[in-house]
Write a protein that holds these residues in place. Structure first.
Motif, mmCIF file in Angstrom:
data_model
loop_
_atom_site.group_PDB
_atom_site.id
_atom_site.type_symbol
_atom_site.label_atom_id
_atom_site.label_comp_id
_atom_site.label_asym_id
_atom_site.label_seq_id
_atom_site.Cartn_x
_atom_site.Cartn_y
_atom_site.Cartn_z
ATOM 1 N N SER A 1 0.868 -1.186 0.000
ATOM 2 C CA SER A 1 0.000 0.000 0.000
ATOM 3 C C SER A 1 0.901 1.231 0.000
ATOM 4 O O SER A 1 1.805 1.340 0.844
ATOM 5 C CB SER A 1 -0.878 -0.010 1.261
ATOM 6 O OG SER A 1 -1.235 1.305 1.638
ATOM 7 N N GLN B 1 -1.031 -2.296 -6.368
ATOM 8 C CA GLN B 1 -0.932 -2.503 -4.919
ATOM 9 C C GLN B 1 -1.536 -3.866 -4.584
ATOM 10 O O GLN B 1 -2.620 -4.212 -5.072
ATOM 11 C CB GLN B 1 -1.727 -1.443 -4.165
ATOM 12 C CG GLN B 1 -1.241 -0.017 -4.327
ATOM 13 C CD GLN B 1 -2.069 0.951 -3.479
ATOM 14 O OE1 GLN B 1 -1.550 1.621 -2.614
ATOM 15 N NE2 GLN B 1 -3.354 1.015 -3.735
ATOM 16 N N ARG C 1 -5.749 0.055 0.492
ATOM 17 C CA ARG C 1 -6.762 0.212 1.536
ATOM 18 C C ARG C 1 -7.628 1.425 1.277
ATOM 19 O O ARG C 1 -7.172 2.435 0.749
ATOM 20 C CB ARG C 1 -6.094 0.401 2.908
ATOM 21 C CG ARG C 1 -5.214 -0.716 3.350
ATOM 22 C CD ARG C 1 -4.682 -0.495 4.756
ATOM 23 N NE ARG C 1 -3.681 0.556 4.843
ATOM 24 C CZ ARG C 1 -3.875 1.756 5.396
ATOM 25 N NH1 ARG C 1 -5.054 2.086 5.897
ATOM 26 N NH2 ARG C 1 -2.894 2.639 5.459
ATOM 27 N N ARG D 1 -11.250 3.732 3.128
ATOM 28 C CA ARG D 1 -11.835 4.093 4.428
ATOM 29 C C ARG D 1 -12.571 2.898 4.999
ATOM 30 O O ARG D 1 -12.990 2.007 4.268
ATOM 31 C CB ARG D 1 -12.833 5.244 4.242
ATOM 32 C CG ARG D 1 -12.272 6.609 4.535
ATOM 33 C CD ARG D 1 -13.336 7.641 4.316
ATOM 34 N NE ARG D 1 -14.106 7.943 5.509
ATOM 35 C CZ ARG D 1 -15.435 7.945 5.571
ATOM 36 N NH1 ARG D 1 -16.162 7.631 4.532
ATOM 37 N NH2 ARG D 1 -16.037 8.266 6.689
ATOM 38 N N LYS E 1 -18.518 4.862 -8.631
ATOM 39 C CA LYS E 1 -17.279 5.326 -7.996
ATOM 40 C C LYS E 1 -16.102 5.263 -8.964
ATOM 41 O O LYS E 1 -15.799 4.205 -9.522
ATOM 42 C CB LYS E 1 -17.007 4.455 -6.756
ATOM 43 C CG LYS E 1 -15.720 4.785 -6.031
ATOM 44 C CD LYS E 1 -15.745 4.230 -4.619
ATOM 45 C CE LYS E 1 -14.389 4.353 -3.949
ATOM 46 N NZ LYS E 1 -14.459 4.251 -2.486
HETATM 47 C C1 BTN Z 1 -11.657 4.803 -0.333
HETATM 48 O O1 BTN Z 1 -12.211 4.514 -1.389
HETATM 49 O O2 BTN Z 1 -12.209 4.660 0.781
HETATM 50 C C2 BTN Z 1 -10.274 5.379 -0.373
HETATM 51 C C3 BTN Z 1 -9.387 4.651 -1.347
HETATM 52 C C4 BTN Z 1 -7.941 5.154 -1.309
HETATM 53 C C5 BTN Z 1 -7.044 4.283 -2.137
HETATM 54 C C6 BTN Z 1 -5.664 4.854 -2.248
HETATM 55 S S1 BTN Z 1 -4.711 4.046 -3.488
HETATM 56 C C7 BTN Z 1 -3.274 4.844 -2.928
HETATM 57 C C8 BTN Z 1 -3.338 4.854 -1.421
HETATM 58 N N1 BTN Z 1 -2.823 3.614 -0.868
HETATM 59 C C9 BTN Z 1 -3.766 2.916 -0.236
HETATM 60 O O3 BTN Z 1 -3.593 1.799 0.320
HETATM 61 N N2 BTN Z 1 -4.929 3.560 -0.273
HETATM 62 C C10 BTN Z 1 -4.821 4.822 -0.989
#
Ligand code: BTN
Length: 264
Positions: free
Chosen positions: A27, A51, A55, A57, A122
């Protein structure tokens, strides 16, 4: 990829010398936090081709396949208290919309609080994570952005097909991932310079936020409250008039919007 972004960005961009590119990573947010703990400066940029543990929210997974999306994290070190940075995710959402518009001519919307949306689906999301001093000052913020760029409808896993879309699926024309990344670094750097302008940033967010005025459902633990989103406070919290006539403030958790992501 990195050279293309550097060339598009130009030598004058303050972050051009601190871009890290990874073909594969768990990540980018996790690695950004690791680098920030080791002292990486404001404006350190991490970009991944794919990735394995992206991750979102609420502990959700962010599907991050190779060759189709943007997976970006930036370390910011704003000299502010966390209480004066409640609008950060909203400001980032506006910066993402600005970047997409600059690169493609198309401006998406925002579903409160952190989803980038188009055609009721989305396109991407934002994951903001803060580390604080004991007195509430921000040690660093990691701003993570994921954007679906090149997927076709049936490239998404079955459980996402009614929920997710990509820029190319929306626009029906090829988009340039390096160009969007370069525009993101331009708009995020500009945002990092104007975080003190909370009122103005929140006005921009209100203009992009498609949740305002809509019938929504607020998920709180095992219960669900239905109502209408009527206002957004300057700290990013959403004011909802419930169907039983009360007014409640929502500052965390999940909100479903009627008509979006298959919610009807
Ligand atoms: C969401 O949809 O709730 C937020 C998504 C965020 C994804 C990005 S990808 C780059 C960064 N690294 C991660 O693990 N998450 C964010």
């Amino acid at each position: 990829m990195k050279n293309t972004i550097v060339n598009l960005l130009g030598a004058d961009h303050p972050w051009v010398g601190s871009i890290h590119y990874y073909d594969t990573i768990g990540s980018t947010n996790d690695e950004a936090k690791h680098l920030a703990e080791q002292g990486a400066p404001h404006g350190t940029v991490l970009i991944a081709g794919t990735q394995t543990g992206g991750r979102g929210r609420m502990g959700r997974r962010f599907h991050s396949p190779a060759g189709t999306g943007i997976y970006l994290s930036v370390i910011l070190r704003p000299a502010r208290k966390a209480a004066d940075l409640m609008h950060l995710t909203c400001g980032v959402a506006v910066a993402v919309c600005d970047a997409i518009e600059a690169a493609t001519g198309f401006r998406p919307g925002v579903k409160w609080i952190n989803d980038i949306v188009a055609n009721n689906k989305k396109l991407g999301g934002i994951l903001t994570e803060l580390s604080l001093e004991s007195d509430g000052r921000v040690r660093y913020a990691v701003v993570g952005i994921g954007l679906n760029c090149k997927q076709k409808a049936n490239d998404f896993p079955a459980e996402l097909q009614d929920i997710a879309t990509s820029l190319e699926a929306i626009l029906d024309t090829p988009v340039s991932v390096p160009r969007i990344l370069a525009e993101l670094l331009v708009s995020l750097e500009a945002l990092s310079d104007r975080l003190s302008e909370q009122d103005a940033l929140m006005d921009l967010y209100r203009a992009d936020c498609i949740t305002l005025g809509k019938e929504i459902s607020v998920i709180r633990g095992n219960s669900q409250i239905s109502g209408t989103a009527i206002f957004l406070e300057n700290d990013g919290s959403l004011i909802v008039r419930t169907n039983t006539g009360e007014q409640i403030r929502v500052d965390s958790g999940e909100v479903q919007v009627r008509g979006l992501y298959g919610y009807c």
